[in-house]
Design an enzyme around this catalytic site. Sequence first.
Site, PDB file in Angstrom:
ATOM      1  N   ILE A 195       7.039   9.445  35.755  1.00  0.00           N
ATOM      2  CA  ILE A 195       6.997   8.020  35.374  1.00  0.00           C
ATOM      3  C   ILE A 195       5.611   7.433  35.671  1.00  0.00           C
ATOM      4  O   ILE A 195       5.077   6.625  34.894  1.00  0.00           O
ATOM      5  CB  ILE A 195       8.117   7.230  36.093  1.00  0.00           C
ATOM      6  CG1 ILE A 195       9.475   7.939  35.896  1.00  0.00           C
ATOM      7  CG2 ILE A 195       8.191   5.801  35.567  1.00  0.00           C
ATOM      8  CD1 ILE A 195      10.626   7.370  36.691  1.00  0.00           C
ATOM      9  N   ASN A 209       4.981  17.342  43.674  1.00  0.00           N
ATOM     10  CA  ASN A 209       5.802  17.570  42.479  1.00  0.00           C
ATOM     11  C   ASN A 209       5.021  17.262  41.204  1.00  0.00           C
ATOM     12  O   ASN A 209       5.585  16.761  40.228  1.00  0.00           O
ATOM     13  CB  ASN A 209       7.071  16.715  42.541  1.00  0.00           C
ATOM     14  CG  ASN A 209       8.147  17.241  41.619  1.00  0.00           C
ATOM     15  OD1 ASN A 209       8.239  18.456  41.392  1.00  0.00           O
ATOM     16  ND2 ASN A 209       8.943  16.354  41.043  1.00  0.00           N
ATOM     17  N   LEU A 254      10.244  11.745  46.826  1.00  0.00           N
ATOM     18  CA  LEU A 254      10.977  12.929  46.387  1.00  0.00           C
ATOM     19  C   LEU A 254      12.259  12.432  45.730  1.00  0.00           C
ATOM     20  O   LEU A 254      12.811  11.408  46.144  1.00  0.00           O
ATOM     21  CB  LEU A 254      11.293  13.833  47.583  1.00  0.00           C
ATOM     22  CG  LEU A 254      10.057  14.458  48.257  1.00  0.00           C
ATOM     23  CD1 LEU A 254      10.452  15.170  49.546  1.00  0.00           C
ATOM     24  CD2 LEU A 254       9.350  15.422  47.303  1.00  0.00           C
ATOM     25  N   SER A 309      16.387   2.592  41.883  1.00  0.00           N
ATOM     26  CA  SER A 309      17.258   3.350  40.981  1.00  0.00           C
ATOM     27  C   SER A 309      18.620   2.669  40.854  1.00  0.00           C
ATOM     28  O   SER A 309      19.108   2.041  41.798  1.00  0.00           O
ATOM     29  CB  SER A 309      17.453   4.750  41.570  1.00  0.00           C
ATOM     30  OG  SER A 309      18.471   5.427  40.899  1.00  0.00           O
ATOM     31  N   TYR A 361      18.986  10.665  49.273  1.00  0.00           N
ATOM     32  CA  TYR A 361      18.045  10.143  48.272  1.00  0.00           C
ATOM     33  C   TYR A 361      18.392   8.683  47.939  1.00  0.00           C
ATOM     34  O   TYR A 361      17.543   7.796  47.999  1.00  0.00           O
ATOM     35  CB  TYR A 361      18.076  11.000  46.986  1.00  0.00           C
ATOM     36  CG  TYR A 361      17.357  10.308  45.838  1.00  0.00           C
ATOM     37  CD1 TYR A 361      15.972  10.208  45.832  1.00  0.00           C
ATOM     38  CD2 TYR A 361      18.066   9.721  44.778  1.00  0.00           C
ATOM     39  CE1 TYR A 361      15.306   9.548  44.803  1.00  0.00           C
ATOM     40  CE2 TYR A 361      17.413   9.061  43.752  1.00  0.00           C
ATOM     41  CZ  TYR A 361      16.031   8.975  43.767  1.00  0.00           C
ATOM     42  OH  TYR A 361      15.380   8.309  42.754  1.00  0.00           O
ATOM     43  N   LYS A 395      16.321   4.939  48.731  1.00  0.00           N
ATOM     44  CA  LYS A 395      15.966   3.862  47.780  1.00  0.00           C
ATOM     45  C   LYS A 395      16.469   2.518  48.310  1.00  0.00           C
ATOM     46  O   LYS A 395      15.783   1.504  48.257  1.00  0.00           O
ATOM     47  CB  LYS A 395      16.584   4.135  46.403  1.00  0.00           C
ATOM     48  CG  LYS A 395      15.963   5.290  45.676  1.00  0.00           C
ATOM     49  CD  LYS A 395      14.559   4.955  45.186  1.00  0.00           C
ATOM     50  CE  LYS A 395      13.647   6.135  45.215  1.00  0.00           C
ATOM     51  NZ  LYS A 395      12.251   5.873  44.981  1.00  0.00           N
ATOM     52  N   ASN A 437      18.435   5.817  33.272  1.00  0.00           N
ATOM     53  CA  ASN A 437      18.041   7.235  33.133  1.00  0.00           C
ATOM     54  C   ASN A 437      16.839   7.430  32.210  1.00  0.00           C
ATOM     55  O   ASN A 437      16.996   7.466  30.993  1.00  0.00           O
ATOM     56  CB  ASN A 437      19.234   8.051  32.617  1.00  0.00           C
ATOM     57  CG  ASN A 437      20.353   8.117  33.622  1.00  0.00           C
ATOM     58  OD1 ASN A 437      20.848   7.091  34.072  1.00  0.00           O
ATOM     59  ND2 ASN A 437      20.744   9.298  34.011  1.00  0.00           N
ATOM     60  N   ARG A 489      30.730  17.582  38.164  1.00  0.00           N
ATOM     61  CA  ARG A 489      29.725  17.767  39.224  1.00  0.00           C
ATOM     62  C   ARG A 489      30.058  16.817  40.370  1.00  0.00           C
ATOM     63  O   ARG A 489      30.292  15.623  40.123  1.00  0.00           O
ATOM     64  CB  ARG A 489      28.335  17.466  38.652  1.00  0.00           C
ATOM     65  CG  ARG A 489      27.214  17.574  39.656  1.00  0.00           C
ATOM     66  CD  ARG A 489      25.835  17.472  39.006  1.00  0.00           C
ATOM     67  NE  ARG A 489      25.543  16.129  38.513  1.00  0.00           N
ATOM     68  CZ  ARG A 489      24.404  15.785  37.927  1.00  0.00           C
ATOM     69  NH1 ARG A 489      23.449  16.688  37.746  1.00  0.00           N
ATOM     70  NH2 ARG A 489      24.212  14.560  37.498  1.00  0.00           N
TER      71      ARG A 489
END
Length: 342
Positions: A12, A35, A83, A125, A150, A154, A180, A296
């Site tokens: 991004i 990354n 990350l 997010s 994670y 945020k 997304n 998932r």
Amino acid sequence: MKILVTGGLGFIGSHTSVELINKGYDVTIIDNLVNSNISVLKNIEKITGIRPEFHKIDLRNKNELKKKFRSNIFNGVIHFAALKSVSESVKNPELYLTNNVEATKNLLDFIASKNRKTNLIFSSSCTVYGQAKKLPINESSPVVKQESPYGESKKICEEIIRNEIVINKNINGISLRYFNPIGAHESSLIGEHPKGIPENLVPYITQFAIGKRKELIIFGNDYPTIDGTCIRDYIHIKDLANAHVSALEFLSKMKKENFYDFFNVGTGRGTTVLELIKIFEDTNNIKLKYKIGNRRAGDIIAAYADIKKINTTIGWYAKNTISNALKTAWNWEKQQSKLNDN
Ligand code: NAD
Ligand code: UD1
């Protein structure tokens, strides 16, 4: 206008740097390359004709920013560096607390040390909402207890930024809660570079289509949705990049002090996994022989944004289609594969 972009060689960050440079901003990028690849810098230059200033800096090192930018003044800071793997964060929560939270504290400390008006944009997010009770999700929807470190990172970063702004009238800030992001630059010079096996749907699809992955599994088709698969709000990377430019412009006109707010960034439309696959197939003229697998763990059923707040307050709208995003994502994958062959 001088803008510091942390994590500016990532997915991004690189697209946002391009949009900023194209609009005449003077961009300085820092990244520790954990990354991303230094070649992205050259590709930003190929697209824009300008090579942004770059420094390899790890934001976890407390005083590195202060040392490197002793006499620099930035009007704006966009903080992408973090990350982002949900599964890695579950395995190594400490890493996510240090890399995402401590790094953000160090950045805030650097900004505060300048004693100058600075506009800060933070990459948050939609994950902070979890499975929202009401769809589309608006910003009044509660921020819930996070399932992954994670997501927790945020949530904590949003809080520490807001707390800093309450006491520091030199900083105004916005957290952008992305839905997304998908796609790549139309030049195929920059795009998404997932580490190892992609966790996200679109890079997985493109890697499957090019033959890098043996099978494409749809994670569950027994959800209470139109075709049984999960719903997400997929936003073109170019639109997301431009949301940062619009947010900066908005803050630069801000008359208030201690201003902090958060905004959803999405298209306002939900798309199921099967619908997305169909758009990919139709756009790129490729048949994807997918399989249906188990759900998932941790997946939410449906998330798409209510975008009234960013539309009416900042004046930003998404303009590009999912089909266009999937075309650019596929072109990017093919380009990567050519480069790897040579
Ligand atoms: P990315 O991994 O492509 O980019 C992040 C960049 O930050 C990388 O270039 C990495 O090398 C750098 N970085 C990481 N830790 C650093 C550190 N300690 N010091 C300096 N640089 C560091 O990820 P992205 O997809 O571009 O995401 C950017 C931001 O947006 C992240 O904060 C992410 O959490 C957030 N976000 C991403 C998504 C998504 O789907 N991609 C969704 C919501 C939020
Ligand atoms: C994931 C992260 C979220 C992060 C977001 C954007 C989890 C639990 N959540 O969410 O924290 O903010 O990415 O980076 O990882 N799918 C398949 N097959 C695949 C891959 C995905 O069917 O091989 C499905 C998923 O079940 C989901 C949809 O595709 O329904 C989108 O998945 P993904 O791209 O990972 O995004 P999110 O689930 O929104």
